[in-house]
Design an enzyme around this catalytic site. Structure first.
Site: not given
Length: 364
Positions: A18, A45, A67, A133, A177-178, A181, A271
């Site tokens: 990640g 993988e 995992d 969050k 990051s993935r 925005v 949001e």
């Protein structure tokens, strides 16, 4: 923090493929921390294969397909480990809303599996990466991360004898990051617009992935047990980010900045207009450090007597919750400098394979 803290130690990183996990692996191997071994775990993988290829020259790096839902595998892999950075999680709000029990199994049960494996292997320190969050959560994902924090604090409070130190770090948006925005705005500008804003008054905490991860690593030496470290971060207006990106990127794609429309589309369900990194209740048990706020446990250890003797305390009194709407945002000049300094406009995430819009359920 002195980089000596991890010198000669065996360090395990979950969610190694990640955004946070891969930067953890990079800094641990390439910067001046000198661990004896870095063990990287992920259940992706293909990405794990590519990550291992990137670090083939490092004899102290080992990569395992695993995992965090598999407690037995975690127990075997964690044998001999000194420090754990737990970054594996389901993080996409909408996907967690659609499949809440999947979020529970990874973000809650997975944390408990980490605690179990660390406790049974005499791990010294476990750091859990959380999110803004988790403060007054309005989503399944935020709620699951809050439960992860509480599991870490409870594990530390209830452990008898000399068990691991469990603590959490909480930070806001990692720009580039993935799913962030920046690649969305970048793709919209590349397509000639419009750039879509939910609300021009929306504010967010930001930081670069490099700084975020360095502070996560630093917190491992500061942790005394059960705390939530809240990283101090600059604040931006999302509208300012859109305008700065238009000014810088539009000419690159043969557009005039004035030709790129900014379209207000309204806020989405769940949001927030601003980000909260600390609640009002937490201020009563928070101390301010040079780079963090440390939220101390509400319920102190039943068996442990912990002295929260941090070396860099700025204040033992915090009166205001750490909320983005209460902070002075970066100016456009400061924001532009931040983006260029951290190479976020052109190199952070390839924009060619990124969607140019976020969708909420029922909108497609």
């Amino acid at each position: 923090m002195s980089s000596d803290f991890l010198n000669g130690k065996r360090v395990l990183v979950t969610g190694a493929c990640g955004t946070v996990g891969s930067e953890l692996v990079r800094q641990l191997l390439e910067d001046d921390f000198a661990p004896q071994e870095v063990v990287a775990l992920d259940n992706n993988e293909s990405e794990l294969f590519f990550l291992e290829q990137r670090y083939l020259r490092y004899d102290n790096a080992n990569f395992f397909l695993s995992d965090i839902r598999d407690r037995d595998k975690l127990c075997r892999t964690m044998k001999g480990i000194d420090v754990v950075f737990h970054a594996a999680a389901y993080k996409h709000v909408i996907l967690c809303e659609r499949s809440p029990f999947e979020a529970v199994q990874t973000n809650i049960n997975g944390v408990q599996n980490i605690i179990y494996a660390a406790s049974h292997n005499d791990v010294k320190t476990v750091i859990f990466t959380s999110t803004d969050k988790a403060v007054n959560p309005t989503s399944v994902m935020g709620t699951s991360k809050l439960m992860g924090e509480r599991l870490m604090t409870a594990a530390n409070s209830n452990f008898q004898g000399s068990g691991p130190i469990f603590a959490s770090t909480r930070f806001g948006n990692v720009l580039g990051s993935r799913g962030s925005v920046i690649p969305i705005f970048g793709q919209q500008i590349k397509s000639g617009g419009p750039v879509t804003l939910t609300d021009p008054e929306m504010t967010r905490f930001i930081m670069s992935i490099k700084d975020a991860v360095r502070l996560v690593i630093d917190s491992s030496s500061l942790a005394r047990g059960g705390e939530v470290f809240i990283t101090k971060m600059p604040v931006i207006r999302i509208k300012d980010l859109a305008e700065v990106m238009i000014d810088e990127l539009a000419p690159r794609y043969n557009f005039r900045p004035g030709d790129i429309e900014i379209k207000i589309i309204g806020t989405k369900s769940g949001e927030k207009m601003y980000e909260e990194l600390m609640s009002n209740e937490e201020t009563r048990r928070t101390v301010e450090l040079s780079s963090y706020f440390a939220v101390l446990p509400a319920f102190r250890g039943i068996y442990r007597k912990i002295n929260y003797d941090y070396p860099d305390i700025v204040s033992t009194t915090v009166n205001d919750p750490y909320i983005s709407s209460n902070q002075i945002p970066l100016s456009k000049k400061e924001l532009r400098e931040f983006l260029f300094k951290n190479e976020l406009l052109f190199t952070a995430v390839p924009m060619t394979d990124h969607p140019n819009e976020r969708y909420w359920p029922g909108e497609k």
